[in-house]
Enzyme design. Structure first.
Site, mmCIF file in Angstrom:
data_model
loop_
_atom_site.group_PDB
_atom_site.id
_atom_site.type_symbol
_atom_site.label_atom_id
_atom_site.label_comp_id
_atom_site.label_asym_id
_atom_site.label_seq_id
_atom_site.Cartn_x
_atom_site.Cartn_y
_atom_site.Cartn_z
ATOM 1 N N GLU A 115 3.276 -0.529 -41.330
ATOM 2 C CA GLU A 115 3.422 -1.846 -41.964
ATOM 3 C C GLU A 115 3.787 -1.787 -43.456
ATOM 4 O O GLU A 115 3.072 -2.318 -44.299
ATOM 5 C CB GLU A 115 2.105 -2.639 -41.798
ATOM 6 C CG GLU A 115 1.765 -2.932 -40.359
ATOM 7 C CD GLU A 115 0.516 -3.781 -40.198
ATOM 8 O OE1 GLU A 115 0.544 -4.674 -39.355
ATOM 9 O OE2 GLU A 115 -0.489 -3.554 -40.902
ATOM 10 N N VAL A 116 4.903 -1.150 -43.755
ATOM 11 C CA VAL A 116 5.357 -1.110 -45.150
ATOM 12 C C VAL A 116 6.279 -2.301 -45.403
ATOM 13 O O VAL A 116 7.299 -2.470 -44.729
ATOM 14 C CB VAL A 116 6.096 0.212 -45.445
ATOM 15 C CG1 VAL A 116 6.538 0.256 -46.900
ATOM 16 C CG2 VAL A 116 5.208 1.399 -45.106
#
Lengths: 434, 80
Positions: free
Chosen positions: A232-233
């Site tokens: 989840e960047v």
């Protein structure tokens, strides 16, 4: 009835110090005379066999305690039977973490995935960077000291449980940035807006910091594997920062920020590999084409999980499943049945691909969990996952499992662990705290 | 047991267990293994004194955690 006077325990190999992904946990348990016999290859098999032995003993009106004539040959279907607890979104005391380890051992789970830090807090008290928890923890009572960590690792070792710590990056690192200048400064209208994004891969100082940090982590946590996260960047802050944009141009990445993420992770995995450690990662690392070591373990958390498992194993990586075992999604009723039905080898693939699945993890994220409810929310629901990961592939009928799970919950209560009811109305001979 | 073992055969023939007449015995390879001796200690308490077990392992130093329960059956009852 005859008295069972002894349990003879024979272990073939000398004692190992720590369990590993390759540990042999098989055992044979025979109760057919006044001398029982427990045989195993390794200490870890003996510990699993002792747990089984303790399940076979039951209260009997005439005998006090009794055990029936029994022969068991047993081994796990999967080598990695994990439970993730998140201690960043709410703090969980060492005492409660130990109770959870005990509950894990009671269901033969063997990996504690210690998701120790995240955006919300940094309770790990670092030797090299004590200010990280100094400013990043909720407060100075909400930290894990080096002594706490050593104590927990030893408690787990005694039960044949590996402790794999996760230091997730480059995202999920807001708490790191309260002291150390490693995060990307976000911009708005050409000016810094005092917000911060993922770690800043455009600065060498970021990687200098990570070298020191992961060198410490490699020394503190004895397991071969460290979990490097990588999920989840968010690219928005990277996009806004002119230095990062210039770095993108310099590196020839164009506007593809997944290449920047790939660059960051490639540097990070090289740093960790240089410490001699292996690493586990969330699936995004592979999705983003980072080159990882051959012994890397990739954890699948996205749906549809059969497709994701097929894709990751096709690339030849050892793989864990957690998608269908997010126990923090709490619902009313017998939700353990869905966990019980989920199978890590339920995907289209060759036998070789299926063999690459080394197990899975039940996950308990910490948004709505702390010491008040973590045990009763996790157990015995995680035990459904434990059976899926230990027992034979054809042990799939939840109706057949119901009465045993009910008995197992009562076993938890008898042992002082407040496992919640999961099958509707019922009672236990020995209720909790009665 | 939970989880279900790979293979289990059992009969109705019972054996009694009593804390005063039961012990674990190890072979020579295993005798130097600290993990095994501490596992014996834990499982002995867990089998015979489950109610005090958790306090014992979470607070091993506490004097309040001495195991002093009286078994429901005496050894003589079982001998009879």
């Amino acid at each position: 009835a005859t008295l069972l006077k002894r349990l003879n325990v024979h272990i073939q190999d000398p004692c190992e110090q720590y369990p590993t992904l390759e540990s042999d946990e098989s055992y044979t348990l025979t109760i057919n005379s006044d001398n029982g016999m427990l045989e195993s290859v390794s200490i870890w098999g003996a510990i699993r066999g002792l747990e089984t032995f303790s399940h076979l003993v039951y209260p009997d009106e005439n005998l006090g305690l009794a055990i029936n004539q029994t022969v068991i040959n047993d081994f796990p279907r999967f080598q990695h039977r994990g439970l993730l607890l998140d201690t960043s979104r709410h703090f969980i005391s060492i005492k409660t973490l130990k109770m959870n380890l005990e509950a894990m051992a009671n269901s033969k789970m063997n990996v504690f995935h210690f998701h120790i830090v995240d955006d919300q807090s940094f309770p790990y008290e670092s030797r090299t960077f004590p200010d990280l928890s100094g400013a990043g923890a909720y407060n100075q009572e909400h930290v894990y000291s080096q002594d706490d960590i050593a104590d927990l690792i030893e408690f787990a070792r005694q039960r044949g449980i590996r402790v794999i710590v996760e230091f997730d990056s480059p995202g999920h690192t807001q708490s790191w940035g309260r002291v150390i200048d490693v995060l990307t400064h976000c911009y708005d209208g050409g000016k810094p807006n005092n917000e911060y994004g993922p770690m800043d891969p455009s600065r060498n100082s970021t990687f200098d910091f990570l070298k020191k940090m992961f060198s410490e982590v490699a020394n503190v946590f004895p397991d071969h594997y460290v979990h490097l996260g990588g999920d989840e960047v968010n690219f928005d802050c990277w996009r806004s920062n002119p230095n990062v944009t210039a770095f993108m141009r310099q590196m020839g990445f164009g506007n593809d920020y997944s290449l920047l993420e790939q660059y960051y992770m490639q540097n990070l995995v090289n740093i960790v590999a240089s410490t001699g450690k292996g690493y586990a990662v969330w699936q995004e690392i592979i999705d983003n084409n980072v080159t990882v070591k051959a012994d890397t373990v990739v954890e699948v958390w996205k749906d549809p999980y059969p497709d994701e498992l097929a894709r990751v194993t096709k690339l030849g990586y050892r793989t864990l499943l957690s998608t269908c075992w997010y126990l923090n999604y709490i619902s009313y009723g017998r939700d353990w049945v869905n966990y019980y039905k989920c199978d890590p080898q339920n995907f289209p693939g060759t036998d070789a691909q299926k063999k690459l699945v080394v197990g899975g993890e039940a996950c308990m994220w910490g948004e709505f969990i702390d010491a008040t409810n973590v045990i009763s929310t996790t157990w015995p629901r995680a035990a459904a996952v434990a059976e899926r990961l230990w027992s034979a592939a054809n042990v799939t009928d939840p109706n057949a499992a119901t009465s045993r799970l009910e008995e197992h919950r009562c076993r938890y209560l008898r042992r002082g662990i407040p496992a919640a009811p999961v099958n509707g109305p019922s009672y236990c001979e020995f209720e909790y705290n009665r | 047991p939970w989880p279900q073992p790979q293979s289990i055969r059992t009969t109705l023939q019972q054996f009694a267990l009593h804390p005063a007449a039961f012990h674990f015995l190890v072979n020579s390879t295993s005798q130097t293994c600290d993990l095994l001796t501490s596992a014996f200690d834990r499982y002995y308490k867990l089998i015979f004194y489950p109610y005090s077990y958790l306090n014992y392992i979470l607070h091993p130093e506490s004097p309040n955690n001495q195991v002093n329960y009286k078994p429901k059956k005496s050894l003589d009852d079982l001998r009879d």
